[in-house]
Enzyme design. Structure first.
Site, mmCIF file in Angstrom:
data_model
loop_
_atom_site.group_PDB
_atom_site.id
_atom_site.type_symbol
_atom_site.label_atom_id
_atom_site.label_comp_id
_atom_site.label_asym_id
_atom_site.label_seq_id
_atom_site.Cartn_x
_atom_site.Cartn_y
_atom_site.Cartn_z
ATOM 1 N N SER A 1 0.831 -1.203 0.000
ATOM 2 C CA SER A 1 0.000 0.000 0.000
ATOM 3 C C SER A 1 0.862 1.248 0.000
ATOM 4 C CB SER A 1 -0.867 -0.009 1.261
ATOM 5 O OG SER A 1 -1.409 1.276 1.506
ATOM 6 N N TYR B 1 -0.691 -0.038 9.834
ATOM 7 C CA TYR B 1 -0.950 -0.716 8.562
ATOM 8 C C TYR B 1 0.227 -0.561 7.602
ATOM 9 C CZ TYR B 1 -3.456 -1.631 4.140
ATOM 10 O OH TYR B 1 -3.856 -2.106 2.918
ATOM 11 N N LYS C 1 2.863 -3.436 6.292
ATOM 12 C CA LYS C 1 3.064 -3.695 4.859
ATOM 13 C C LYS C 1 4.547 -3.582 4.512
ATOM 14 C CE LYS C 1 -1.190 -4.366 3.231
ATOM 15 N NZ LYS C 1 -1.582 -5.684 2.679
#
Lengths: 320, 320
Positions: free
Chosen positions: B122, B146, B150
C-alpha cells in the site's frame, strides 16, 4: 529501576551486565534494584544479589513469560542470530531476530508504564554495495537476511513507539572491537581477529586488503552508547527511534599502523589474501556522517589511538 | 497452472477470482487447472469446477496448511486487516498483516519450484505528511501500523526473493475505486463513498476539501496490474521486488467535474465538511512519478474520463 538484558551472555551483553551489576550502578538516575539476564547459557553464579538469571532461548514462549513476569523499566534487547548464521539457517534467524523480538515487545509492554526499549540493530540494514557516502537519509537496502530482519524489527519498534507502547531506541552498531572468537560468528569478524592476533603478537592472514575500509567502535564506547540510549532525555532524540551509531572509518592499513605505533613490529605480522566477496560485503564502507546520532549525544572513540587501546582492553578478562 | 488467492472475498479478490475463473483464463501462458480461494467467508457455490474454496482466517495455521497442501505456481496474497482496523486493533493487524504473511510465505515455498508471489502492499508505506513529490527514491516512513506492517512484509519478501525461495512482486496500491461499503473500512474509503453517491445520484458530504488530492486507480486497472505482476518477464523487473503502482493524481474537485461532464448535476450533490486530520493523512498526495513501475509495464487508467467510467462500472454486480 528494573532492567532486562537479553543476549546477556554475548560479547556485548556480558560487558553491559557487568556495568549495570556493579555496586552503585544507576540508570536514569535511579538505583538498579533488579537486573534480569537472559541468554541460552549463563554463568552459574549471578554477579550480584539483585541479579536474576534466566537461561533459555527467547524464541521459547516460556522463556519470554519467565523474563517478563515483572515489569521492566528498561529493556536491552541484544539477543540475535548473527549474520553468517542467519544466512545459513534462515528459519532460525527469522525465529530469533523477528518472531522472538515481536513476542518480547508484546510481552514487555503489558502492565506498568511504557518501558524504554534499547535494541541493537546493525549497519547491515544498509546492505551492499553501499552508495558513495552514508548519512541519515541513506535508504536502507539490506542485502543479507540479518539486515532485513533487523530492519523489520526497527520498523515494528518505531510503530510501537508512535503508539505509546514503549520508547524504542534502535542503535545500528558498526563493527565492535575486539570481539572474542565465536563459533557461530558474524561474517564481519575479521577485524576482531586481526586485533586479537596483533595483541597476542601472532601472525595473521587478512581476508580483506589493506585498503579495505571499516566502521569501528570499541566495546567500551558501544556500552557507553547503549547506556546513553537508555538515559537520553526524549527532547534530544528529535522524534527518531533509530540511529546509525557514530564510528571511525578506518582502512585495515590505518588500523595496523596505529598498532605499530603502540606495539612496534605489529605490521610485520600481517599478510593479505583478500576474499573479493567478503570485502565487497563488509570491507568497502564509505565515509559516514551521523548528524542525528551526534545531536542526540552518541559518540565514537574520538581517535584511532584511543580505539586501538580500548579494542585491546576489550580482550582482557573483565573489559569495558 | 495452480493459483492461490488469499482475501478472495474482498473487493479486489472477488474481481481477481472472477477473471481467473473465467472460461479460457490463462496465466503465464498456461491454462489454470486449479484456483484455490481463501477468505474468512466465501460464497457457497464455487464459480467453476477447477475452483476450490477454503473458508477461514489465514492467521489460523490449519487454514494455511489447508491452502498449501498442493504446490501453487502463483500466489496472490491479498488478505489484510485494513488501515482503520489495524489502528484500532493492533494485535489483529499484526497477526494477519505480519505473522500470517510470514507463515504463508514459509508454507508456499515448500516443495516445487519457487512460486510467483504477488503481494498487495500500500502507499501507506510512505506515511504522512508526504514530501513535495514521490518517486522511486522516496524513503518509506509509515505513520500508521498498517503501513509499517506492509513495509515489514515487503522487506521479508525481498529477502526471500534474493534467497530464491519465491519471486515476490509487491504492488503498492493507491486508492482503488470504487469500493463497495465495508463495515471494517479503510480510513481512505471516502473517495469510493463519493463516487458511489454520484453514481447513485445521492447527495454527499465530503470529509475532505475540494482541493484535497488523491492517487486513484480503477478496480479494472488494479486487476490488470495484479495479473501483469504475475506474468511480467523477470528481465523487465530490473531486479526489483516492490513497485508503487502508477495512479492518476486528482483533486476531489477534478473528480467531481469529471462526473459532472458525464452526469450533469453531479457537482450539485457534493458539499464539503473537511476533517483536518483525515485530509492530512489521506488527502494531500503530492505529484507522483513511478518510473520503475512504468518501465516494468504497470499502467494507470490513462485519463480521468476512463477512470470515472471504470470506477462507476466497478459498482456493478459483476465488475472488472
Amino acid at each position: 529501576m528494573k532492567v532486562l538484558i537479553t543476549g546477556a551472555d554475548g560479547y556485548i551483553g556480558r560487558a553491559l551486565a557487568r556495568r549495570l551489576a556493579a555496586p552503585g550502578a544507576t540508570l536514569q538516575g535511579q538505583a538498579i534494584d533488579q537486573l534480569t539476564l537472559c541468554d541460552l547459557r549463563l554463568p552459574e553464579a549471578p554477579p550480584a544479589p539483585q541479579v536474576r538469571a534466566v537461561a533459555g532461548s527467547i524464541a521459547d514462549a516460556a522463556v519470554i513469560d519467565a523474563i517478563t513476569q515483572n515489569h521492566h523499566d528498561v529493556v536491552f534487547h541484544l539477543a540475535s542470530v548473527p549474520s553468517g548464521q542467519s544466512e545459513s539457517d534462515h528459519e532460525l534467524g527469522l525465529k530469533v531476530n523477528v518472531h522472538a523480538t515481536l513476542a518480547l515487545v508484546e510481552a514487555v509492554q503489558r502492565g506498568g508504564a511504557a518501558p524504554t526499549f534499547v535494541f541493537t540493530s546493525s549497519i547491515a540494514v544498509f546492505g551492499a554495495p553501499l552508495p558513495a557516502r552514508i548519512d541519515d537519509d541513506t535508504p536502507l537496502r539490506p542485502s543479507l537476511s540479518y539486515g532485513a530482519q533487523k530492519q523489520m524489527a526497527e520498523i515494528f519498534l518505531a510503530d510501537c513507539t508512535r503508539r505509546g507502547f514503549l520508547h524504542a531506541r534502535s542503535l545500528r552498531l558498526p563493527g565492535i572491537v575486539a570481539r572474542p572468537p565465536t563459533p557461530t560468528g558474524a561474517l564481519s569478524a575479521f577485524s576482531s581477529e586481526l586485533i586479537r592476533a596483533l595483541v597476542e603478537q601472532r601472525s595473521f592472514v587478512c581476508p580483506v586488503s589493506a585498503s579495505a575500509t571499516l566502521w569501528l567502535l570499541s566495546l567500551e564506547a558501544c556500552i557507553d552508547n547503549l547506556l546513553h540510549a537508555a538515559q537520553c532525555p526524549p527532547e534530544r532524540l528529535g522524534g527518531h527511534t533509530a540511529w546509525t551509531l557514530p564510528a571511525q572509518r578506518l582502512s585495515i592499513g590505518e588500523l595496523v599502523r596505529a598498532f605499530e605505533a603502540e606495539r612496534p613490529g605489529a605490521s610485520a605480522l600481517v599478510s593479505y589474501r583478500p576474499d573479493e566477496a567478503l570485502e565487497a560485503q563488509f570491507g568497502r564502507l564509505p565515509p559516514l556522517t551521523t548528524a542525528r546520532a551526534d545531536a542526540a549525544g552518541f559518540r565514537h572513540d574520538g581517535s584511532v589511538a584511543q580505539l586501538v587501546r580500548r579494542a585491546a582492553r576489550a580482550l582482557d578478562p573483565a573489559p569495558a
